[in-house]
Motif scaffolding. Structure first.
Motif, PDB file in Angstrom:
ATOM      1  N   LYS A  46       0.834  -1.207   0.000  1.00 30.04           N
ATOM      2  CA  LYS A  46       0.000   0.000   0.000  1.00 30.04           C
ATOM      3  C   LYS A  46       0.867   1.254   0.000  1.00 30.04           C
ATOM      4  O   LYS A  46       1.967   1.246   0.535  1.00 30.04           O
ATOM      5  CB  LYS A  46      -0.885  -0.030   1.255  1.00 30.04           C
ATOM      6  N   ILE A  47       0.359   2.326  -0.616  1.00 30.28           N
ATOM      7  CA  ILE A  47       1.055   3.609  -0.594  1.00 30.28           C
ATOM      8  C   ILE A  47       0.118   4.673  -0.018  1.00 30.28           C
ATOM      9  O   ILE A  47      -1.066   4.707  -0.344  1.00 30.28           O
ATOM     10  CB  ILE A  47       1.571   4.004  -2.004  1.00 30.28           C
ATOM     11  N   SER A  48       0.650   5.483   0.883  1.00 30.24           N
ATOM     12  CA  SER A  48      -0.128   6.576   1.466  1.00 30.24           C
ATOM     13  C   SER A  48       0.511   7.904   1.105  1.00 30.24           C
ATOM     14  O   SER A  48       1.693   8.108   1.364  1.00 30.24           O
ATOM     15  CB  SER A  48      -0.172   6.450   2.985  1.00 30.24           C
ATOM     16  N   ASP A  75      -2.512  -0.813  -3.197  1.00 26.46           N
ATOM     17  CA  ASP A  75      -3.643  -0.150  -2.583  1.00 26.46           C
ATOM     18  C   ASP A  75      -3.200   1.307  -2.374  1.00 26.46           C
ATOM     19  O   ASP A  75      -2.097   1.545  -1.884  1.00 26.46           O
ATOM     20  CB  ASP A  75      -3.901  -0.851  -1.237  1.00 26.46           C
ATOM     21  N   VAL A  76      -4.029   2.279  -2.789  1.00 21.58           N
ATOM     22  CA  VAL A  76      -3.573   3.668  -2.735  1.00 21.58           C
ATOM     23  C   VAL A  76      -4.497   4.543  -1.887  1.00 21.58           C
ATOM     24  O   VAL A  76      -5.715   4.517  -2.036  1.00 21.58           O
ATOM     25  CB  VAL A  76      -3.481   4.286  -4.151  1.00 21.58           C
ATOM     26  N   VAL A 185      -6.373  13.092  11.496  1.00 20.66           N
ATOM     27  CA  VAL A 185      -5.015  12.591  11.327  1.00 20.66           C
ATOM     28  C   VAL A 185      -4.895  11.105  11.689  1.00 20.66           C
ATOM     29  O   VAL A 185      -4.090  10.383  11.105  1.00 20.66           O
ATOM     30  CB  VAL A 185      -4.011  13.458  12.125  1.00 20.66           C
ATOM     31  N   ALA A 186      -5.696  10.665  12.647  1.00 20.49           N
ATOM     32  CA  ALA A 186      -5.570   9.273  13.107  1.00 20.49           C
ATOM     33  C   ALA A 186      -5.890   8.286  11.998  1.00 20.49           C
ATOM     34  O   ALA A 186      -5.229   7.255  11.850  1.00 20.49           O
ATOM     35  CB  ALA A 186      -6.484   9.028  14.299  1.00 20.49           C
ATOM     36  N   LYS A 187      -6.907   8.620  11.184  1.00 22.01           N
ATOM     37  CA  LYS A 187      -7.304   7.732  10.083  1.00 22.01           C
ATOM     38  C   LYS A 187      -6.148   7.605   9.087  1.00 22.01           C
ATOM     39  O   LYS A 187      -5.842   6.514   8.616  1.00 22.01           O
ATOM     40  CB  LYS A 187      -8.557   8.299   9.399  1.00 22.01           C
ATOM     41  N   GLU A 190      -3.326   5.510  10.596  1.00 21.88           N
ATOM     42  CA  GLU A 190      -3.656   4.088  10.602  1.00 21.88           C
ATOM     43  C   GLU A 190      -3.285   3.460   9.257  1.00 21.88           C
ATOM     44  O   GLU A 190      -2.729   2.363   9.190  1.00 21.88           O
ATOM     45  CB  GLU A 190      -5.159   3.912  10.866  1.00 21.88           C
ATOM     46  N   GLU A 191      -3.596   4.203   8.180  1.00 22.80           N
ATOM     47  CA  GLU A 191      -3.274   3.715   6.836  1.00 22.80           C
ATOM     48  C   GLU A 191      -1.769   3.755   6.596  1.00 22.80           C
ATOM     49  O   GLU A 191      -1.185   2.824   6.034  1.00 22.80           O
ATOM     50  CB  GLU A 191      -3.983   4.563   5.766  1.00 22.80           C
ATOM     51  N   ALA A 192      -1.138   4.875   7.019  1.00 18.63           N
ATOM     52  CA  ALA A 192       0.294   5.064   6.747  1.00 18.63           C
ATOM     53  C   ALA A 192       1.135   4.032   7.481  1.00 18.63           C
ATOM     54  O   ALA A 192       2.148   3.565   6.975  1.00 18.63           O
ATOM     55  CB  ALA A 192       0.712   6.474   7.145  1.00 18.63           C
ATOM     56  N   GLN A 193       0.687   3.672   8.673  1.00 16.19           N
ATOM     57  CA  GLN A 193       1.427   2.743   9.524  1.00 16.19           C
ATOM     58  C   GLN A 193       1.701   1.408   8.846  1.00 16.19           C
ATOM     59  O   GLN A 193       2.772   0.843   9.003  1.00 16.19           O
ATOM     60  CB  GLN A 193       0.609   2.499  10.783  1.00 16.19           C
TER      61      GLN A 193
END
Lengths: 201, 80
Positions: A46-48, A75-76, A185-187, A190-193
């Motif tokens: 995945k890339i954020s 997943d982007v 920011v939390a959402k 969560e994805e970036a993590q």
């Protein structure tokens, strides 16, 4: 494997066998839980992207990376924040009920992809016009087309709720996009993590 | 040259700049079955680096690359 062989060597007395076996069992189950949590936290394909900039060039770059990544099977996730949020306003939508500051931000900031300017060589808009005609000539997709493509390729877009609130934007004035979520920011974190790649543009 | 490779689908990507060639190919390859081959024709010089990178990541295989002046032809087998 390592645990087993190490433990076998450490068993000198027959009477202690049972105790040692129990120890090994405990260690194995401990390792198993560790392995499980490791596989849970390992990054996905995945890339954020954080789209902070509201400039045409940087928005284009981020959309090219996003669609390219989707083409490569990733997943982007794109997180639009601060100056990036006005890019997603819909030119055709009008909303009322804004306060003075909200109205001011509304008029001064670009209303959608068509009004976004270059970060360099804008020259009071002339540079942007020239760049757009050059892009057309060279078959480079416009921001509008790139957004459509992103939607087609299931790129998910998150919009920073705080930026919207700060600039007085309302949800009703944003574009229609199939995978659009308003969040904080939390959402994004969560994805970036669990993303292999994270970019700030 | 290409007689030995049986092509099941031809994609004309001439004149398209980055990222369109790989975007189109990633969609187009889903139209053929696993084991079938598509021939992608592009004029984007960046594709010489991009297509192998895309194929490696997406798990497909480039059987052959044919370059004639500005035209680059890729023969890609759908693997996954």
């Amino acid at each position: 494997m390592k645990v087993n062989t190490a433990k076998k060597e450490e068993v000198p007395y027959k009477g202690e066998h049972l105790v040692k076996l129990e120890e090994i069992e405990n260690q194995v189950s401990e390792l198993r839980t560790q392995l499980e949590s490791l596989s849970k936290s390992s990054p996905e394909n995945k890339i954020s992207l954080i789209v902070f900039s509201g400039d045409l060039d940087k928005a284009l770059a981020s959309l090219i990376i996003a669609t390219g990544a989707a083409a490569m099977g990733m997943d982007v996730v794109m997180f639009f924040t601060f100056w990036g949020t006005p890019i997603l306003r819909d030119k055709g939508k009008k909303v009322g009920g804004k306060d003075f500051m909200g109205k001011m931000f509304g008029t001064m900031l670009p209303k959608g992809v068509c009004e976004v300017k270059l970060s360099k060589m804008n020259m009071a808009g002339m540079g942007t016009v020239m760049m757009k005609s050059l892009m057309k000539k060279k078959n480079v997709a416009s921001l509008e087309q790139m957004l459509e493509l992103a939607a087609e390729m299931d790129v998910r877009i998150y919009i920073c709720e705080m930026s919207m609130d700060l600039m007085g934007f309302k949800r009703e004035e944003m574009i229609e996009y199939p995978n659009l979520t308003f969040c904080g920011v939390a959402k994004f974190l969560e994805e970036a993590q669990n993303s292999k790649v994270q970019l700030f543009i | 040259m290409s007689e030995d490779i049986k092509v099941d689908k031809v994609m004309d990507l001439k004149g398209m700049p980055c990222p369109m060639p790989i975007v189109k190919v990633s969609k187009g390859i889903k139209d053929v079955e696993v084991g079938q081959v598509i021939e992608a024709i592009t004029t984007d010089p960046g594709a010489l680096a991009d297509f192998p990178a895309w194929a490696k990541t997406s798990g497909n295989e480039i059987l052959k690359t044919d370059q004639q002046e500005d035209l680059i032809k890729f023969y890609i087998e759908r693997k996954a």
